[in-house]
Design an enzyme around this catalytic site. Structure first.
Site, PDB file in Angstrom:
ATOM      1  N   TYR A 164       0.842  -1.209   0.000  1.00  0.00           N
ATOM      2  CA  TYR A 164       0.000   0.000   0.000  1.00  0.00           C
ATOM      3  C   TYR A 164       0.874   1.255   0.000  1.00  0.00           C
ATOM      4  O   TYR A 164       0.652   2.191  -0.772  1.00  0.00           O
ATOM      5  CB  TYR A 164      -0.944  -0.042   1.210  1.00  0.00           C
ATOM      6  CG  TYR A 164      -2.082   0.959   1.151  1.00  0.00           C
ATOM      7  CD1 TYR A 164      -3.095   0.849   0.207  1.00  0.00           C
ATOM      8  CD2 TYR A 164      -2.151   2.022   2.057  1.00  0.00           C
ATOM      9  CE1 TYR A 164      -4.143   1.760   0.162  1.00  0.00           C
ATOM     10  CE2 TYR A 164      -3.201   2.930   2.020  1.00  0.00           C
ATOM     11  CZ  TYR A 164      -4.193   2.799   1.075  1.00  0.00           C
ATOM     12  OH  TYR A 164      -5.233   3.712   1.035  1.00  0.00           O
ATOM     13  N   PRO A 205     -15.998   1.183   4.494  1.00  0.00           N
ATOM     14  CA  PRO A 205     -15.671  -0.245   4.459  1.00  0.00           C
ATOM     15  C   PRO A 205     -14.176  -0.549   4.418  1.00  0.00           C
ATOM     16  O   PRO A 205     -13.745  -1.584   4.925  1.00  0.00           O
ATOM     17  CB  PRO A 205     -16.356  -0.746   3.174  1.00  0.00           C
ATOM     18  CG  PRO A 205     -16.804   0.453   2.430  1.00  0.00           C
ATOM     19  CD  PRO A 205     -16.849   1.600   3.380  1.00  0.00           C
TER      20      PRO A 205
HETATM   21  N1  LIG Z   1     -10.856   4.928   3.556  1.00  0.00           N
HETATM   22  C1  LIG Z   1      -9.701   5.423   3.999  1.00  0.00           C
HETATM   23  O1  LIG Z   1      -9.429   5.482   5.197  1.00  0.00           O
HETATM   24  C2  LIG Z   1      -8.704   5.947   3.008  1.00  0.00           C
HETATM   25  C3  LIG Z   1      -7.585   6.638   3.509  1.00  0.00           C
HETATM   26  C4  LIG Z   1      -6.643   7.104   2.602  1.00  0.00           C
HETATM   27  C5  LIG Z   1      -6.797   6.892   1.263  1.00  0.00           C
HETATM   28  N2  LIG Z   1      -7.882   6.219   0.811  1.00  0.00           N
HETATM   29  C6  LIG Z   1      -7.997   5.994  -0.623  1.00  0.00           C
HETATM   30  O2  LIG Z   1      -9.185   6.599  -1.092  1.00  0.00           O
HETATM   31  C7  LIG Z   1      -9.708   5.825  -2.163  1.00  0.00           C
HETATM   32  C8  LIG Z   1     -11.168   5.473  -1.899  1.00  0.00           C
HETATM   33  O3  LIG Z   1     -11.253   4.743  -0.676  1.00  0.00           O
HETATM   34  P1  LIG Z   1     -12.649   4.356  -0.015  1.00  0.00           P
HETATM   35  O4  LIG Z   1     -12.540   4.586   1.434  1.00  0.00           O
HETATM   36  O5  LIG Z   1     -13.768   4.973  -0.772  1.00  0.00           O
HETATM   37  O6  LIG Z   1     -12.625   2.769  -0.252  1.00  0.00           O
HETATM   38  P2  LIG Z   1     -13.850   1.793  -0.587  1.00  0.00           P
HETATM   39  O7  LIG Z   1     -13.340   0.424  -0.331  1.00  0.00           O
HETATM   40  O8  LIG Z   1     -15.097   2.252   0.105  1.00  0.00           O
HETATM   41  O9  LIG Z   1     -14.052   2.034  -2.155  1.00  0.00           O
HETATM   42  C9  LIG Z   1     -13.110   1.641  -3.096  1.00  0.00           C
HETATM   43  C10 LIG Z   1     -13.851   1.380  -4.396  1.00  0.00           C
HETATM   44  O10 LIG Z   1     -12.891   1.016  -5.390  1.00  0.00           O
HETATM   45  C11 LIG Z   1     -13.492   0.016  -6.177  1.00  0.00           C
HETATM   46  N3  LIG Z   1     -12.480  -0.775  -6.868  1.00  0.00           N
HETATM   47  C12 LIG Z   1     -11.639  -1.706  -6.362  1.00  0.00           C
HETATM   48  N4  LIG Z   1     -10.908  -2.250  -7.340  1.00  0.00           N
HETATM   49  C13 LIG Z   1     -11.303  -1.633  -8.504  1.00  0.00           C
HETATM   50  C14 LIG Z   1     -10.916  -1.758  -9.851  1.00  0.00           C
HETATM   51  N5  LIG Z   1      -9.983  -2.639 -10.245  1.00  0.00           N
HETATM   52  N6  LIG Z   1     -11.518  -0.982 -10.773  1.00  0.00           N
HETATM   53  C15 LIG Z   1     -12.483  -0.095 -10.393  1.00  0.00           C
HETATM   54  N7  LIG Z   1     -12.896   0.068  -9.134  1.00  0.00           N
HETATM   55  C16 LIG Z   1     -12.306  -0.707  -8.201  1.00  0.00           C
HETATM   56  C17 LIG Z   1     -14.301  -0.844  -5.208  1.00  0.00           C
HETATM   57  O11 LIG Z   1     -15.293  -1.589  -5.889  1.00  0.00           O
HETATM   58  C18 LIG Z   1     -14.868   0.233  -4.290  1.00  0.00           C
HETATM   59  O12 LIG Z   1     -16.142   0.668  -4.706  1.00  0.00           O
HETATM   60  C19 LIG Z   1      -8.797   4.608  -2.311  1.00  0.00           C
HETATM   61  O13 LIG Z   1      -7.838   4.860  -3.307  1.00  0.00           O
HETATM   62  C20 LIG Z   1      -8.118   4.530  -0.963  1.00  0.00           C
HETATM   63  O14 LIG Z   1      -6.872   3.883  -1.036  1.00  0.00           O
HETATM   64  C21 LIG Z   1      -8.849   5.747   1.656  1.00  0.00           C
END
Ligand SMILES: NC(=O)c1ccc[n+]([C@@H]2O[C@H](COP(=O)([O-])OP(=O)(O)OC[C@H]3O[C@@H](n4cnc5c(N)ncnc54)[C@H](O)[C@@H]3O)[C@@H](O)[C@H]2O)c1
Length: 241
Positions: A140, A178
């Site tokens: 990551y 999630p």
């Molecule tokens: N949630 C956190 O705490 C957090 C913190 C820092 C960064 N982020 C980043 O923010 C972004 C969004 O996170 P989130 O919290 O909404 O996560 P989430 O798990 O709620 O949503 C991620 C989405 O990405 C989609 N996805 C996964 N693989 C895919 C693919 N190959 N093609 C298209 N879609 C795909 C999933 O279906 C899901 O709907 C991510 O890049 C995550 O790394 C999240």
């Protein structure tokens, strides 16, 4: 209410916590959200697996036929895994890199064709894990660090275009949803893990998807016309110490 009036914004991972909040915020601000995610995901306008170059080419062709332009791209699709360099297997490493880094690269590369027509803005979801390391975040960390510097390269390229295409990265800490729930569930004691993670944040709480969406709206809007190649920690102070 019209900070994104008539702007067409493609969002990846739009069925997720952050992507769906961004899509809602775009519509609330008068824009047109093109919500994309894996096939079968709820509330999605277009199936787009970000790791598939064919899917990107089809999505861009569909937008070109429908609107002839694109004003913004939010690369929010992502996956998170826990694992040190020793216990991350190669298949997991490649999967994380494929979704988080290759997916962002392919999005920037192929959406540029439409973004450059009238100028535009790209927002890439990195993470605090793209700024600082963690012993159990080998894949990551590497993927999100890659997104951070890819964004700067895209910004410098986009700045040479006329009209310019801007590109910035966002670095959230733990956001309710999630992704964090799944990470916490994989620890030995979920309640302890959540309390520990909360203690790590000077503001004493997790962030919300709406708070990330608000920053995206700013970066997608004309208010941020002079902002490119920048990185925005939105982390309750986590990386301040
Ligand atoms: N949630 C956190 O705490 C957090 C913190 C820092 C960064 N982020 C980043 O923010 C972004 C969004 O996170 P989130 O919290 O909404 O996560 P989430 O798990 O709620 O949503 C991620 C989405 O990405 C989609 N996805 C996964 N693989 C895919 C693919 N190959 N093609 C298209 N879609 C795909 C999933 O279906 C899901 O709907 C991510 O890049 C995550 O790394 C999240």
């Amino acid at each position: 209410m019209d900070r994104l009036k008539d702007k067409i914004i493609l969002i990846t991972g739009a069925a997720g916590a952050i992507g769906s909040a961004v899509a809602q915020a775009v519509v609330r601000e008068g824009g047109v959200a093109v919500a994309t995610d894996l096939a079968g995901a709820p509330g999605v306008d277009l199936a787009l697996d970000v790791t598939s170059e064919g899917d990107w080419l089809r999505a861009v062709a569909a937008l070109e036929a429908r609107a002839g332009r694109l004003d913004g791209l939010v690369n929010a699709a992502g996956i998170a895994t826990l694992g040190s360099v020793e216990d991350t297997d190669y298949a997991t490493w490649k999967r994380v890199m494929a979704v988080n880094l290759d997916g962002t690269f392919l999005g920037c590369k192929h959406a540029m064709k439409l973004l450059r027509r009238r100028g535009g803005s790209i927002v890439n979801l990195s993470s605090v894990s793209g700024l600082v390391g963690g012993h159990n975040l080998a894949a990551y960390n590497a993927s999100k660090g890659g997104v951070r510097l890819l964004s700067k390269s895209v910004a410098l390229h986009g700045a040479r275009l006329d009209p310019p295409v801007r590109c910035n990265s966002i670095h959230p800490a733990f956001i309710e949803g999630p992704m964090v729930d799944a990470i916490v569930a994989r620890t030995r004691n979920a309640e302890d893990a959540r309390a520990r993670m909360t203690r790590d944040i000077p503001l004493g709480r997790f962030g919300t998807p709406a708070e990330i969406a608000a920053l995206c709206v700013y970066l997608l809007s004309d208010e941020s016309h002079f902002v490119t190649g920048a990185e925005f920690a939105i982390d309750g102070g986590l990386t301040a110490r």
